[in-house]
Design a protein around this motif. Structure first.
Motif, PDB file in Angstrom:
ATOM      1  N   LYS A   1      67.034   7.693  16.089  1.00 26.17           N
ATOM      2  CA  LYS A   1      66.561   7.895  15.674  1.00 26.17           C
ATOM      3  C   LYS A   1      65.867   7.653  14.303  1.00 26.17           C
ATOM      4  O   LYS A   1      66.342   7.723  13.528  1.00 26.17           O
ATOM      5  CB  LYS A   1      66.143   9.732  15.214  1.00 26.17           C
ATOM      6  N   LEU A   2      64.595   7.604  14.276  1.00 27.44           N
ATOM      7  CA  LEU A   2      63.551   7.153  12.920  1.00 27.44           C
ATOM      8  C   LEU A   2      62.726   8.172  12.425  1.00 27.44           C
ATOM      9  O   LEU A   2      61.893   8.772  12.975  1.00 27.44           O
ATOM     10  CB  LEU A   2      63.260   5.515  12.779  1.00 27.44           C
ATOM     11  N   ASP A   3      62.179   7.812  11.505  1.00 25.34           N
ATOM     12  CA  ASP A   3      61.161   9.040  10.438  1.00 25.34           C
ATOM     13  C   ASP A   3      60.635   7.549   9.593  1.00 25.34           C
ATOM     14  O   ASP A   3      61.046   7.132   8.857  1.00 25.34           O
ATOM     15  CB  ASP A   3      61.523  10.118   9.982  1.00 25.34           C
ATOM     16  N   VAL A   4      58.815   7.799   9.431  1.00 28.09           N
ATOM     17  CA  VAL A   4      58.320   6.968   8.718  1.00 28.09           C
ATOM     18  C   VAL A   4      57.504   7.667   8.497  1.00 28.09           C
ATOM     19  O   VAL A   4      55.884   7.525   8.699  1.00 28.09           O
ATOM     20  CB  VAL A   4      58.502   6.015   9.757  1.00 28.09           C
ATOM     21  N   ALA A   5      57.316   8.576   7.246  1.00 30.86           N
ATOM     22  CA  ALA A   5      56.940   9.000   6.043  1.00 30.86           C
ATOM     23  C   ALA A   5      56.053   8.366   5.987  1.00 30.86           C
ATOM     24  O   ALA A   5      54.020   8.974   6.081  1.00 30.86           O
ATOM     25  CB  ALA A   5      57.330   9.315   4.508  1.00 30.86           C
ATOM     26  N   GLU A   6      55.329   6.862   5.761  1.00 26.06           N
ATOM     27  CA  GLU A   6      54.144   6.374   5.210  1.00 26.06           C
ATOM     28  C   GLU A   6      53.003   6.480   6.487  1.00 26.06           C
ATOM     29  O   GLU A   6      51.458   6.467   6.236  1.00 26.06           O
ATOM     30  CB  GLU A   6      54.182   4.500   4.537  1.00 26.06           C
TER      31      GLU A   6
ATOM     32  N   ALA B   1      57.327   8.783  13.244  1.00 24.11           N
ATOM     33  CA  ALA B   1      58.503   9.352  13.927  1.00 24.11           C
ATOM     34  C   ALA B   1      59.526   8.523  15.821  1.00 24.11           C
ATOM     35  O   ALA B   1      58.179   8.336  15.960  1.00 24.11           O
ATOM     36  CB  ALA B   1      59.280  10.544  14.413  1.00 24.11           C
ATOM     37  N   TYR B   2      60.276   7.963  15.971  1.00 26.60           N
ATOM     38  CA  TYR B   2      60.386   7.138  16.471  1.00 26.60           C
ATOM     39  C   TYR B   2      62.075   7.950  17.106  1.00 26.60           C
ATOM     40  O   TYR B   2      63.337   7.847  15.947  1.00 26.60           O
ATOM     41  CB  TYR B   2      61.270   5.956  16.214  1.00 26.60           C
ATOM     42  N   GLU B   3      62.506   7.839  18.704  1.00 30.24           N
ATOM     43  CA  GLU B   3      63.591   8.234  18.903  1.00 30.24           C
ATOM     44  C   GLU B   3      63.135   7.195  20.498  1.00 30.24           C
ATOM     45  O   GLU B   3      62.887   7.154  21.681  1.00 30.24           O
ATOM     46  CB  GLU B   3      63.496   9.163  20.260  1.00 30.24           C
ATOM     47  N   GLY B   4      64.802   6.447  20.872  1.00 29.55           N
ATOM     48  CA  GLY B   4      65.290   5.871  21.187  1.00 29.55           C
ATOM     49  C   GLY B   4      66.718   5.687  21.651  1.00 29.55           C
ATOM     50  O   GLY B   4      67.092   5.582  20.786  1.00 29.55           O
TER      51      GLY B   4
END
Length: 447
Positions: A84-89, A93-96
Protein backbone atom coordinates in the motif's frame (compact mmCIF):
# COMPACT_ATOMS: atom_id res chain seq x y z
CA UNK A 1 -12.57 18.67 -8.29
CA UNK A 2 -9.02 17.75 -9.34
CA UNK A 3 -8.77 15.74 -12.61
CA UNK A 4 -7.73 12.12 -12.41
CA UNK A 5 -4.68 12.62 -14.58
CA UNK A 6 -3.17 16.05 -14.92
CA UNK A 7 -1.95 16.39 -18.45
CA UNK A 8 -0.90 19.95 -17.84
CA UNK A 9 2.80 19.37 -17.21
CA UNK A 10 1.61 15.88 -17.98
CA UNK A 11 1.25 15.06 -14.36
CA UNK A 12 -0.05 11.52 -14.17
CA UNK A 13 -0.98 10.12 -10.79
CA UNK A 14 1.81 7.82 -10.09
CA UNK A 15 3.39 6.64 -6.96
CA UNK A 16 6.31 5.23 -5.29
CA UNK A 17 6.35 2.27 -3.12
CA UNK A 18 8.68 0.60 -0.70
CA UNK A 19 8.29 -2.91 0.52
CA UNK A 20 9.67 -6.37 0.15
CA UNK A 21 9.51 -9.72 1.82
CA UNK A 22 11.90 -12.59 2.10
CA UNK A 23 9.73 -14.52 -0.30
CA UNK A 24 9.43 -11.74 -2.86
CA UNK A 25 12.40 -9.44 -3.39
CA UNK A 26 10.90 -6.21 -4.71
CA UNK A 27 14.03 -4.05 -4.50
CA UNK A 28 14.69 -2.56 -7.94
CA UNK A 29 12.70 -0.92 -10.72
CA UNK A 30 9.21 -2.06 -11.71
CA UNK A 31 7.26 -0.88 -14.73
CA UNK A 32 3.69 -1.12 -15.98
CA UNK A 33 1.11 0.69 -18.09
CA UNK A 34 -1.59 2.87 -16.54
CA UNK A 35 -4.58 3.05 -18.88
CA UNK A 36 -6.00 6.50 -18.26
CA UNK A 37 -8.50 6.32 -21.11
CA UNK A 38 -8.91 4.40 -24.37
CA UNK A 39 -6.67 7.02 -26.00
CA UNK A 40 -4.11 7.56 -23.23
CA UNK A 41 -1.78 4.94 -21.80
CA UNK A 42 1.20 5.91 -19.65
CA UNK A 43 4.28 4.01 -18.59
CA UNK A 44 4.76 4.09 -14.83
CA UNK A 45 7.88 3.10 -12.93
CA UNK A 46 8.28 2.36 -9.23
CA UNK A 47 11.89 2.46 -8.04
CA UNK A 48 12.16 0.57 -4.76
CA UNK A 49 15.12 0.66 -2.40
CA UNK A 50 15.68 -0.49 1.18
CA UNK A 51 17.43 1.35 4.01
CA UNK A 52 19.75 -0.08 6.64
CA UNK A 53 16.84 -0.17 9.09
CA UNK A 54 14.83 -2.43 6.78
CA UNK A 55 12.36 0.26 5.71
CA UNK A 56 11.58 0.80 2.04
CA UNK A 57 11.54 3.89 -0.13
CA UNK A 58 9.60 4.15 -3.37
CA UNK A 59 10.17 6.73 -6.07
CA UNK A 60 7.80 7.21 -8.96
CA UNK A 61 8.72 8.12 -12.54
CA UNK A 62 6.84 8.22 -15.83
CA UNK A 63 9.16 7.85 -18.85
CA UNK A 64 6.34 9.24 -21.00
CA UNK A 65 6.05 12.42 -18.93
CA UNK A 66 9.13 14.45 -18.03
CA UNK A 67 7.24 16.28 -15.27
CA UNK A 68 6.74 13.02 -13.36
CA UNK A 69 10.22 12.37 -12.07
CA UNK A 70 11.57 11.24 -8.69
CA UNK A 71 8.28 11.69 -6.83
CA UNK A 72 8.51 9.92 -3.48
CA UNK A 73 5.72 8.03 -1.74
CA UNK A 74 5.11 9.58 1.67
CA UNK A 75 3.67 6.37 3.16
CA UNK A 76 4.50 2.73 2.41
CA UNK A 77 3.04 -0.34 4.08
CA UNK A 78 4.01 -3.87 3.04
CA UNK A 79 2.63 -6.83 4.91
CA UNK A 80 2.20 -10.46 3.86
CA UNK A 81 2.66 -9.61 0.20
CA UNK A 82 0.22 -6.68 0.27
CA UNK A 83 1.64 -3.34 -0.82
CA UNK A 84 0.00 0.00 0.00
CA UNK A 85 1.32 3.41 -0.99
CA UNK A 86 0.18 6.98 -0.52
CA UNK A 87 1.56 9.68 -2.81
CA UNK A 88 0.44 13.02 -1.44
CA UNK A 89 2.13 15.03 -4.19
CA UNK A 90 -0.13 13.36 -6.75
CA UNK A 91 -3.18 13.01 -4.46
CA UNK A 92 -3.10 9.31 -5.20
CA UNK A 93 -2.69 5.87 -3.65
CA UNK A 94 -1.79 2.39 -4.77
CA UNK A 95 -2.72 -1.05 -3.48
CA UNK A 96 -1.25 -4.21 -4.92
CA UNK A 97 -0.29 -7.80 -4.25
CA UNK A 98 3.24 -9.03 -4.80
CA UNK A 99 3.25 -12.57 -6.14
CA UNK A 100 5.06 -14.73 -8.70
CA UNK A 101 7.49 -11.96 -9.66
CA UNK A 102 4.88 -9.31 -10.43
CA UNK A 103 2.73 -6.73 -8.64
CA UNK A 104 -0.98 -6.68 -9.47
CA UNK A 105 -3.02 -3.79 -8.17
CA UNK A 106 -4.87 -0.53 -8.71
CA UNK A 107 -3.99 3.12 -8.70
CA UNK A 108 -6.62 5.29 -7.00
CA UNK A 109 -7.13 9.00 -7.30
CA UNK A 110 -10.06 11.07 -6.07
CA UNK A 111 -12.55 8.23 -6.15
CA UNK A 112 -11.40 6.68 -9.41
CA UNK A 113 -9.57 3.33 -9.57
CA UNK A 114 -7.42 2.23 -12.52
CA UNK A 115 -5.60 -1.11 -12.96
CA UNK A 116 -1.82 -0.87 -12.69
CA UNK A 117 0.15 -4.11 -12.88
CA UNK A 118 3.94 -4.01 -12.74
CA UNK A 119 6.77 -6.35 -13.65
CA UNK A 120 10.55 -5.99 -13.09
CA UNK A 121 11.92 -3.43 -15.53
CA UNK A 122 14.65 -4.51 -17.92
CA UNK A 123 16.17 -1.64 -19.82
CA UNK A 124 15.94 -2.19 -23.59
CA UNK A 125 19.41 -2.50 -25.09
CA UNK A 126 20.70 -1.84 -28.56
CA UNK A 127 21.42 -5.06 -30.43
CA UNK A 128 24.37 -5.36 -32.76
CA UNK A 129 21.96 -4.94 -35.66
CA UNK A 130 20.47 -1.79 -34.09
CA UNK A 131 23.94 -0.30 -33.64
CA UNK A 132 24.88 -1.01 -37.23
CA UNK A 133 21.68 0.70 -38.41
CA UNK A 134 22.46 3.80 -36.36
CA UNK A 135 26.11 4.28 -37.33
CA UNK A 136 26.83 7.56 -39.07
CA UNK A 137 25.21 10.96 -39.07
CA UNK A 138 21.51 11.88 -39.02
CA UNK A 139 20.04 15.35 -39.36
CA UNK A 140 16.78 17.17 -39.82
CA UNK A 141 15.06 20.54 -39.37
CA UNK A 142 13.58 21.37 -35.99
CA UNK A 143 10.83 23.88 -36.75
CA UNK A 144 9.53 26.12 -33.98
CA UNK A 145 7.41 29.28 -33.87
CA UNK A 146 9.53 31.98 -35.47
CA UNK A 147 12.27 29.87 -37.01
CA UNK A 148 14.06 26.61 -37.66
CA UNK A 149 17.38 25.04 -36.65
CA UNK A 150 19.08 21.85 -37.75
CA UNK A 151 19.38 18.97 -35.27
CA UNK A 152 22.23 16.51 -35.82
CA UNK A 153 22.94 13.17 -34.13
CA UNK A 154 26.14 11.19 -34.81
CA UNK A 155 26.91 7.61 -33.81
CA UNK A 156 30.29 5.87 -33.65
CA UNK A 157 31.26 2.30 -32.77
CA UNK A 158 33.86 1.77 -30.03
CA UNK A 159 36.63 -0.81 -30.13
CA UNK A 160 34.77 -3.09 -27.69
CA UNK A 161 31.60 -3.12 -29.81
CA UNK A 162 29.78 -0.40 -27.90
CA UNK A 163 28.30 2.72 -29.43
CA UNK A 164 28.78 6.40 -28.71
CA UNK A 165 26.33 9.13 -29.66
CA UNK A 166 26.78 12.88 -30.04
CA UNK A 167 24.21 15.65 -30.45
CA UNK A 168 24.92 18.86 -32.35
CA UNK A 169 23.16 22.11 -33.14
CA UNK A 170 25.39 23.57 -35.87
CA UNK A 171 23.21 26.65 -36.34
CA UNK A 172 23.91 27.54 -32.70
CA UNK A 173 27.59 26.58 -32.81
CA UNK A 174 27.16 23.58 -30.49
CA UNK A 175 29.06 20.40 -31.37
CA UNK A 176 30.04 17.02 -29.89
CA UNK A 177 27.65 17.03 -26.93
CA UNK A 178 27.55 13.41 -25.71
CA UNK A 179 24.31 11.43 -25.78
CA UNK A 180 23.80 10.22 -22.20
CA UNK A 181 21.26 7.46 -22.83
CA UNK A 182 20.05 5.42 -25.81
CA UNK A 183 17.58 2.57 -26.05
CA UNK A 184 15.54 0.74 -28.65
CA UNK A 185 12.19 -0.88 -27.86
CA UNK A 186 9.76 -2.26 -30.45
CA UNK A 187 11.47 -0.29 -33.19
CA UNK A 188 11.27 3.00 -31.24
CA UNK A 189 14.61 4.73 -30.63
CA UNK A 190 14.99 7.01 -27.61
CA UNK A 191 17.95 9.40 -27.33
CA UNK A 192 18.55 11.54 -24.26
CA UNK A 193 21.04 14.39 -23.89
CA UNK A 194 21.26 15.34 -20.23
CA UNK A 195 23.33 18.50 -20.77
CA UNK A 196 20.61 19.95 -22.99
CA UNK A 197 17.69 18.42 -21.06
CA UNK A 198 16.39 16.94 -24.31
CA UNK A 199 14.85 13.69 -25.49
CA UNK A 200 14.19 12.49 -29.02
CA UNK A 201 11.94 9.51 -29.58
CA UNK A 202 11.23 8.16 -33.04
CA UNK A 203 10.60 5.11 -35.19
CA UNK A 204 13.34 3.97 -37.57
CA UNK A 205 12.10 3.50 -41.13
CA UNK A 206 15.02 2.76 -43.44
CA UNK A 207 17.14 5.89 -43.68
CA UNK A 208 14.68 7.98 -41.67
CA UNK A 209 13.81 8.32 -37.99
CA UNK A 210 10.44 10.01 -37.60
CA UNK A 211 9.47 11.19 -34.16
CA UNK A 212 9.28 13.93 -31.56
CA UNK A 213 11.85 16.17 -29.88
CA UNK A 214 11.21 17.29 -26.28
CA UNK A 215 12.93 19.96 -24.22
CA UNK A 216 11.78 21.55 -20.94
CA UNK A 217 8.19 20.44 -21.39
CA UNK A 218 7.89 21.47 -25.04
CA UNK A 219 7.46 18.94 -27.84
CA UNK A 220 8.20 19.46 -31.54
CA UNK A 221 8.04 17.06 -34.51
CA UNK A 222 11.45 16.03 -35.84
CA UNK A 223 12.28 13.77 -38.79
CA UNK A 224 15.93 12.79 -39.15
CA UNK A 225 17.49 11.58 -42.39
CA UNK A 226 20.74 9.68 -42.70
CA UNK A 227 23.55 11.76 -44.16
CA UNK A 228 26.43 14.06 -43.31
CA UNK A 229 25.36 17.59 -42.51
CA UNK A 230 27.43 20.33 -44.07
CA UNK A 231 27.27 23.82 -42.65
CA UNK A 232 26.11 26.21 -45.30
CA UNK A 233 26.46 29.91 -44.84
CA UNK A 234 23.59 32.16 -45.83
CA UNK A 235 24.25 34.29 -48.90
CA UNK A 236 24.62 37.90 -47.78
CA UNK A 237 23.56 40.51 -50.30
CA UNK A 238 26.26 43.17 -49.97
CA UNK A 239 27.97 45.49 -52.41
CA UNK A 240 31.31 44.27 -53.80
CA UNK A 241 33.12 47.14 -52.09
CA UNK A 242 31.66 46.23 -48.70
CA UNK A 243 32.53 42.57 -49.22
CA UNK A 244 36.12 43.45 -50.04
CA UNK A 245 36.36 45.50 -46.85
CA UNK A 246 34.88 42.85 -44.61
CA UNK A 247 36.41 39.64 -45.97
CA UNK A 248 38.63 38.02 -43.33
CA UNK A 249 38.42 37.68 -39.57
CA UNK A 250 37.41 40.22 -36.94
CA UNK A 251 37.49 39.75 -33.16
CA UNK A 252 37.15 41.59 -29.89
CA UNK A 253 36.32 41.18 -26.17
CA UNK A 254 32.72 41.32 -24.96
CA UNK A 255 32.82 42.38 -21.30
CA UNK A 256 29.93 40.75 -19.42
CA UNK A 257 28.97 40.99 -15.72
CA UNK A 258 30.52 37.54 -15.16
CA UNK A 259 33.68 37.92 -17.25
CA UNK A 260 35.07 38.55 -20.70
CA UNK A 261 34.15 36.58 -23.83
CA UNK A 262 35.89 36.82 -27.17
CA UNK A 263 33.56 37.41 -30.14
CA UNK A 264 34.79 36.40 -33.59
CA UNK A 265 33.24 37.09 -36.99
CA UNK A 266 34.54 35.40 -40.13
CA UNK A 267 33.60 36.73 -43.59
CA UNK A 268 34.23 34.46 -46.57
CA UNK A 269 33.64 34.30 -50.28
CA UNK A 270 32.70 30.79 -51.38
CA UNK A 271 33.81 28.96 -54.54
CA UNK A 272 30.36 29.59 -55.92
CA UNK A 273 30.90 33.34 -55.51
CA UNK A 274 28.48 33.87 -52.63
CA UNK A 275 29.43 35.95 -49.60
CA UNK A 276 28.85 34.35 -46.19
CA UNK A 277 29.73 35.08 -42.57
CA UNK A 278 29.97 33.10 -39.33
CA UNK A 279 30.13 33.93 -35.64
CA UNK A 280 32.39 32.05 -33.20
CA UNK A 281 32.64 32.19 -29.41
CA UNK A 282 35.94 30.38 -28.75
CA UNK A 283 35.74 30.81 -24.97
CA UNK A 284 32.46 28.89 -25.00
CA UNK A 285 33.51 26.30 -27.57
CA UNK A 286 30.92 27.57 -30.08
CA UNK A 287 31.85 27.80 -33.75
CA UNK A 288 30.11 28.38 -37.05
CA UNK A 289 26.91 30.21 -36.12
CA UNK A 290 25.61 31.58 -39.42
CA UNK A 291 25.12 35.30 -39.84
CA UNK A 292 21.60 35.33 -41.27
CA UNK A 293 21.48 38.98 -42.38
CA UNK A 294 24.04 41.71 -43.04
CA UNK A 295 23.66 45.33 -44.12
CA UNK A 296 26.03 48.25 -44.57
CA UNK A 297 24.50 51.72 -44.58
CA UNK A 298 26.68 54.84 -44.57
CA UNK A 299 29.53 52.91 -42.99
CA UNK A 300 27.35 51.30 -40.29
CA UNK A 301 27.42 47.52 -40.28
CA UNK A 302 24.54 45.43 -38.89
CA UNK A 303 24.83 41.67 -38.45
CA UNK A 304 22.00 39.42 -37.27
CA UNK A 305 22.22 35.83 -35.97
CA UNK A 306 18.62 34.60 -35.74
CA UNK A 307 19.46 31.17 -34.31
CA UNK A 308 20.93 32.73 -31.14
CA UNK A 309 18.70 35.84 -31.11
CA UNK A 310 21.69 38.18 -31.34
CA UNK A 311 22.66 41.29 -33.29
CA UNK A 312 25.78 43.40 -33.68
CA UNK A 313 25.72 46.97 -34.98
CA UNK A 314 28.82 49.10 -35.36
CA UNK A 315 30.61 51.84 -37.26
CA UNK A 316 33.17 50.54 -39.73
CA UNK A 317 36.35 52.61 -39.65
CA UNK A 318 39.38 51.11 -41.36
CA UNK A 319 40.36 47.92 -39.53
CA UNK A 320 38.05 48.58 -36.61
CA UNK A 321 34.30 48.29 -35.97
CA UNK A 322 33.07 50.08 -32.86
CA UNK A 323 29.57 49.14 -31.87
CA UNK A 324 27.13 47.26 -29.69
CA UNK A 325 26.16 43.62 -29.13
CA UNK A 326 22.47 42.94 -28.39
CA UNK A 327 21.01 39.66 -27.17
CA UNK A 328 17.89 38.69 -25.19
CA UNK A 329 17.07 42.29 -24.34
CA UNK A 330 20.56 43.17 -23.12
CA UNK A 331 23.14 45.42 -24.74
CA UNK A 332 26.94 45.54 -24.31
CA UNK A 333 29.67 47.57 -26.04
CA UNK A 334 31.85 45.60 -28.46
CA UNK A 335 34.80 46.72 -30.55
CA UNK A 336 36.09 44.40 -33.27
CA UNK A 337 39.52 44.57 -34.85
CA UNK A 338 40.51 42.93 -38.09
CA UNK A 339 42.91 40.01 -37.73
CA UNK A 340 43.07 36.31 -36.99
CA UNK A 341 42.08 35.36 -33.46
CA UNK A 342 44.70 33.52 -31.46
CA UNK A 343 43.69 31.97 -28.17
CA UNK A 344 45.63 33.53 -25.27
CA UNK A 345 48.09 31.44 -23.32
CA UNK A 346 48.18 32.15 -19.60
CA UNK A 347 51.40 30.93 -18.04
CA UNK A 348 50.69 29.72 -14.51
CA UNK A 349 53.29 30.83 -12.00
CA UNK A 350 53.71 27.72 -9.84
CA UNK A 351 56.58 25.97 -8.11
CA UNK A 352 58.12 22.88 -9.71
CA UNK A 353 56.58 20.75 -6.97
CA UNK A 354 53.12 22.19 -7.64
CA UNK A 355 53.52 21.65 -11.39
CA UNK A 356 54.51 18.02 -10.83
CA UNK A 357 51.49 17.47 -8.60
CA UNK A 358 49.01 19.02 -11.06
CA UNK A 359 50.38 17.82 -14.42
CA UNK A 360 47.91 15.59 -16.24
CA UNK A 361 44.16 15.24 -16.52
CA UNK A 362 41.63 15.51 -13.67
CA UNK A 363 37.98 14.58 -14.05
CA UNK A 364 34.86 15.00 -11.92
CA UNK A 365 31.10 15.51 -11.94
CA UNK A 366 29.39 18.88 -11.45
CA UNK A 367 25.80 17.74 -11.14
CA UNK A 368 25.03 15.98 -14.44
CA UNK A 369 28.01 17.57 -16.20
CA UNK A 370 31.49 16.10 -16.52
CA UNK A 371 34.31 18.61 -16.03
CA UNK A 372 37.95 18.01 -16.95
CA UNK A 373 40.94 20.02 -15.76
CA UNK A 374 44.11 19.64 -17.89
CA UNK A 375 47.59 20.84 -16.88
CA UNK A 376 50.86 20.63 -18.78
CA UNK A 377 53.73 22.46 -20.48
CA UNK A 378 53.70 24.10 -23.89
CA UNK A 379 56.50 23.73 -26.45
CA UNK A 380 57.92 26.97 -25.07
CA UNK A 381 58.02 25.57 -21.53
CA UNK A 382 55.06 27.55 -20.16
CA UNK A 383 52.92 25.69 -17.60
CA UNK A 384 49.26 26.09 -18.60
CA UNK A 385 45.84 24.78 -17.64
CA UNK A 386 42.49 24.34 -19.38
CA UNK A 387 38.96 23.26 -18.53
CA UNK A 388 36.79 21.07 -20.76
CA UNK A 389 33.05 20.36 -20.48
CA UNK A 390 32.50 17.36 -22.78
CA UNK A 391 28.73 17.28 -22.19
CA UNK A 392 28.47 20.82 -23.54
CA UNK A 393 31.00 20.37 -26.35
CA UNK A 394 33.30 22.95 -24.75
CA UNK A 395 37.05 22.48 -24.81
CA UNK A 396 40.06 24.57 -23.88
CA UNK A 397 38.66 27.23 -21.54
CA UNK A 398 41.90 28.71 -20.20
CA UNK A 399 42.76 28.78 -16.51
CA UNK A 400 44.16 32.27 -16.04
CA UNK A 401 45.39 32.06 -12.45
CA UNK A 402 46.47 29.18 -10.23
CA UNK A 403 47.83 28.91 -6.72
CA UNK A 404 48.78 25.80 -4.74
CA UNK A 405 50.10 25.99 -1.16
CA UNK A 406 49.99 23.38 1.61
CA UNK A 407 47.51 21.37 -0.45
CA UNK A 408 45.10 24.28 -0.86
CA UNK A 409 44.39 25.02 -4.52
CA UNK A 410 42.74 28.03 -6.14
CA UNK A 411 42.01 28.32 -9.85
CA UNK A 412 40.42 31.23 -11.73
CA UNK A 413 38.94 31.21 -15.23
CA UNK A 414 37.49 34.69 -15.92
CA UNK A 415 36.35 33.91 -19.48
CA UNK A 416 33.42 32.01 -17.95
CA UNK A 417 33.31 34.03 -14.73
CA UNK A 418 34.26 31.18 -12.43
CA UNK A 419 36.78 29.84 -9.94
CA UNK A 420 37.59 26.62 -8.12
CA UNK A 421 38.95 26.19 -4.61
CA UNK A 422 39.79 22.90 -2.98
CA UNK A 423 42.11 20.54 -1.15
CA UNK A 424 44.67 18.46 -3.03
CA UNK A 425 45.27 15.04 -1.48
CA UNK A 426 47.24 12.60 -3.60
CA UNK A 427 45.24 12.01 -6.78
CA UNK A 428 42.12 13.76 -5.49
CA UNK A 429 40.89 17.36 -5.57
CA UNK A 430 37.97 18.02 -3.22
CA UNK A 431 36.47 21.47 -3.35
CA UNK A 432 33.90 23.91 -4.72
CA UNK A 433 33.09 25.32 -8.15
CA UNK A 434 31.88 28.93 -8.00
CA UNK A 435 30.17 30.65 -10.89
CA UNK A 436 27.48 33.28 -11.27
CA UNK A 437 27.14 33.74 -7.52
CA UNK A 438 26.50 30.05 -6.91
CA UNK A 439 28.72 27.44 -5.29
CA UNK A 440 28.58 23.67 -5.93
CA UNK A 441 30.74 20.80 -4.65
CA UNK A 442 33.19 19.37 -7.17
CA UNK A 443 35.57 16.47 -6.58
CA UNK A 444 38.07 15.54 -9.30
CA UNK A 445 40.26 12.47 -9.63
CA UNK A 446 43.53 12.30 -11.54
CA UNK A 447 43.44 9.89 -14.45
Amino acid sequence: MRPIIKLSAILVTILLFTNATAAENIIGTWQGNLVVSPEIELKIQFIISQGNDGSYTVVLNSPDQGAIKDIEANSVVYDSGNLKLDVAELSGAYEGVVTDGKIEGNWKQEGTSMPLNLIPYVKPTLTKKDKEKLLGSWNGPLNFPGGSITAVYRFEMTEDGGILGFAESPDQGAFNTPVTDMEMENGILTIKVEAWQTEFKGRMEGDEIIGEFKQRGQALPLALKRGEYKIKGINLDLAEQDMATLVGEWNGPLITPTGSLTVVFRFEKTKEGTFVAFHDSPDQGAKGVSVTEATVNNGELTLKMETINAQFTGKLTGDEIIGEWKQRGGSLPLTLKKGEYKAPVFSLNLSKEAMDQLSGKWQGKLGPLTLVFRFGKTDKGDFVGFIDSPNQGTKGVPIKEAALSDGQIELKFPTVGGEYTGQLTGDSLVGEWKQGGQSNPLTLTKE
